[in-house]
Scaffold this motif. Structure first.
Motif, PDB file in Angstrom:
ATOM      1  N   LEU A 117       0.817  -1.209   0.000  1.00 48.69           N
ATOM      2  CA  LEU A 117       0.000   0.000   0.000  1.00 48.69           C
ATOM      3  C   LEU A 117       0.855   1.264   0.000  1.00 48.69           C
ATOM      4  O   LEU A 117       0.635   2.174  -0.783  1.00 48.69           O
ATOM      5  N   LYS A 118       1.842   1.319   0.907  1.00 49.48           N
ATOM      6  CA  LYS A 118       2.642   2.527   1.049  1.00 49.48           C
ATOM      7  C   LYS A 118       3.865   2.231   1.903  1.00 49.48           C
ATOM      8  O   LYS A 118       3.980   1.163   2.514  1.00 49.48           O
ATOM      9  N   THR A 119       4.765   3.191   1.956  1.00 54.44           N
ATOM     10  CA  THR A 119       5.920   3.084   2.845  1.00 54.44           C
ATOM     11  C   THR A 119       5.461   3.289   4.279  1.00 54.44           C
ATOM     12  O   THR A 119       4.485   3.992   4.546  1.00 54.44           O
ATOM     13  N   ALA A 120       6.175   2.689   5.223  1.00 57.12           N
ATOM     14  CA  ALA A 120       5.785   2.768   6.635  1.00 57.12           C
ATOM     15  C   ALA A 120       6.887   3.399   7.497  1.00 57.12           C
ATOM     16  O   ALA A 120       6.704   4.483   8.052  1.00 57.12           O
ATOM     17  N   PHE A 121       8.043   2.724   7.634  1.00 54.48           N
ATOM     18  CA  PHE A 121       9.098   3.261   8.495  1.00 54.48           C
ATOM     19  C   PHE A 121      10.432   2.625   8.152  1.00 54.48           C
ATOM     20  O   PHE A 121      10.497   1.625   7.436  1.00 54.48           O
ATOM     21  N   VAL A 122      11.500   3.234   8.669  1.00 50.70           N
ATOM     22  CA  VAL A 122      12.855   2.684   8.560  1.00 50.70           C
ATOM     23  C   VAL A 122      13.395   2.437   9.960  1.00 50.70           C
ATOM     24  O   VAL A 122      12.944   3.051  10.931  1.00 50.70           O
ATOM     25  N   ILE A 123      14.376   1.539  10.048  1.00 53.32           N
ATOM     26  CA  ILE A 123      15.014   1.201  11.329  1.00 53.32           C
ATOM     27  C   ILE A 123      16.519   1.402  11.195  1.00 53.32           C
ATOM     28  O   ILE A 123      17.125   0.932  10.222  1.00 53.32           O
ATOM     29  N   TYR A 124      17.104   2.113  12.148  1.00 53.52           N
ATOM     30  CA  TYR A 124      18.556   2.290  12.199  1.00 53.52           C
ATOM     31  C   TYR A 124      19.059   1.939  13.600  1.00 53.52           C
ATOM     32  O   TYR A 124      18.405   2.267  14.605  1.00 53.52           O
ATOM     33  N   TYR A 125      20.228   1.323  13.643  1.00 56.32           N
ATOM     34  CA  TYR A 125      20.928   1.065  14.902  1.00 56.32           C
ATOM     35  C   TYR A 125      22.094   2.059  14.995  1.00 56.32           C
ATOM     36  O   TYR A 125      22.906   2.172  14.073  1.00 56.32           O
ATOM     37  N   ALA A 159      14.900   4.390  15.987  1.00 57.07           N
ATOM     38  CA  ALA A 159      16.324   4.473  16.325  1.00 57.07           C
ATOM     39  C   ALA A 159      16.597   3.555  17.508  1.00 57.07           C
ATOM     40  O   ALA A 159      15.955   3.669  18.552  1.00 57.07           O
ATOM     41  N   ARG A 160      17.550   2.654  17.331  1.00 58.10           N
ATOM     42  CA  ARG A 160      17.884   1.700  18.385  1.00 58.10           C
ATOM     43  C   ARG A 160      19.369   1.776  18.724  1.00 58.10           C
ATOM     44  O   ARG A 160      20.187   2.135  17.878  1.00 58.10           O
TER      45      ARG A 160
END
Length: 320
Positions: free
Chosen positions: A13-21, A62-63
């Motif tokens: 459907l669409k973009t949601a989120f990104v994850i970075y460490y 952000a982790r």
């Protein structure tokens, strides 16, 4: 009109989120606030969820890294829970799991041939969009001046981020077709533009394929890495209101001492946009994106400066 029911690809459907460490989560926290995101949930020293003013419950996770900074993958929202069930049957996919962040929901994680993670999510509770007081400008041209007796004034501040729009990654030389086939056979992504050098493809830009429904020119791209380079994320890009807001955000970041990676500039081949890139996990502001659908032809364009931008600072070597 969405893609046909007979299409075997996972329906996005669409973009949601990104994850970075991040090796230094506190430093990342401050940068992302200066970049124009807002905190919606935080576990101090462990994890922070950032949102824009769109309806997505969050757009950036952000982790704390253990030990080195790295990209944790990007997420797309799928049409239904049945799509998650289909995704869990893809080779090397996880089983369906619950999301811990704001809005809840469930997800499946896929791993592409180069090891990059792709998260597919469903069932997140959307939040009420919180549009800031941003004017849609009336422009006076040389032969048409509709703004009479009215003034446009601006506030110096971070550029409020609307949503996460796209990301890009690099791959080892020689893996182009393998990566292309994996993304276009598993996910409802379709090429918008392909850049070639010596008649060989080196970069491909993909939009979410909704058939005749228009979507942004690209939600994902990949490019060939240099021989000594490992597969990495190139950048993640976040949409802002317009060029003035983007430029004000650029000035605000500069005033805080952040180093610009490239920009501000207007891109031509990819789509008309203004961008600024900051060398902190490289993030980008963009505005004025093109929309495409299944009726747009795929362009094959020779690599070179003219394929990247119309105006702006000189292109860094890392982008060629």
């Amino acid at each position: 009109m969405p893609i046909p029911e007979s299409d075997p690809r996972l329906r996005l459907l669409k973009t949601a989120f990104v994850i970075y460490y991040h090796a230094d989560l506190a430093k990342a926290r401050q940068f992302l606030l200066d970049f124009g995101l807002s905190i919606v949930q935080e576990r101090h020293g462990e994890e922070i969820y950032f949102a824009g003013y769109s309806s997505e419950p969050y757009v950036y996770v952000a982790r704390q890294a253990k030990p080195d900074s790295e990209f944790g993958g990007a997420a797309y929202e799928v049409e239904s829970h049945e799509e998650l069930e289909k995704a869990s049957k893809v080779a090397d996919a996880t089983s369906i799991f619950k999301l811990d962040g704001p809005g809840g929901g469930e997800a499946v994680t896929l791993t592409d041939p180069a090891g990059h993670k792709v998260h597919l999510v469903y069932g997140q509770k959307q939040k009420q969009p919180d549009f800031p007081d941003l004017e849609k400008l009336t422009i006076n041209y040389e032969d048409d001046k509709p703004r009479k007796g009215r003034f446009q004034r601006f506030t110096h501040r971070p550029a409020p981020v609307y949503r996460w729009g796209h990301y890009g990654v690099t791959y080892p030389e020689g893996n182009f077709q393998e990566i292309y086939d994996w993304y276009t056979s598993n996910l409802a992504l379709a090429p918008s533009d392909i850049v070639e050098r010596d008649e060989k493809p080196i970069t491909a830009f993909f939009h979410i394929d909704r058939n005749l429904e228009h979507t942004e020119h690209h939600a994902f791209f990949f490019k060939r890495a240099k021989p000594e380079q490992k597969p990495v994320v190139a950048h993640a890009a976040f949409e802002v209101h317009d060029f003035d807001i983007q430029q004000l955000g650029h000035q605000y970041l500069a005033s805080k001492g952040y180093c610009s990676c490239w920009g501000v500039g207007r891109v031509d081949l990819i789509f008309p946009k203004y961008c600024v890139r900051r060398r902190h996990e490289i993030q980008e502001h963009y505005a004025d994106g093109d929309l495409v659908n299944s009726e747009n032809e795929v362009d094959h364009v020779p690599a070179g400066p003219e394929a990247l931008y119309v105006w702006g600072p000189p292109i860094p070597e890392t982008f060629t």
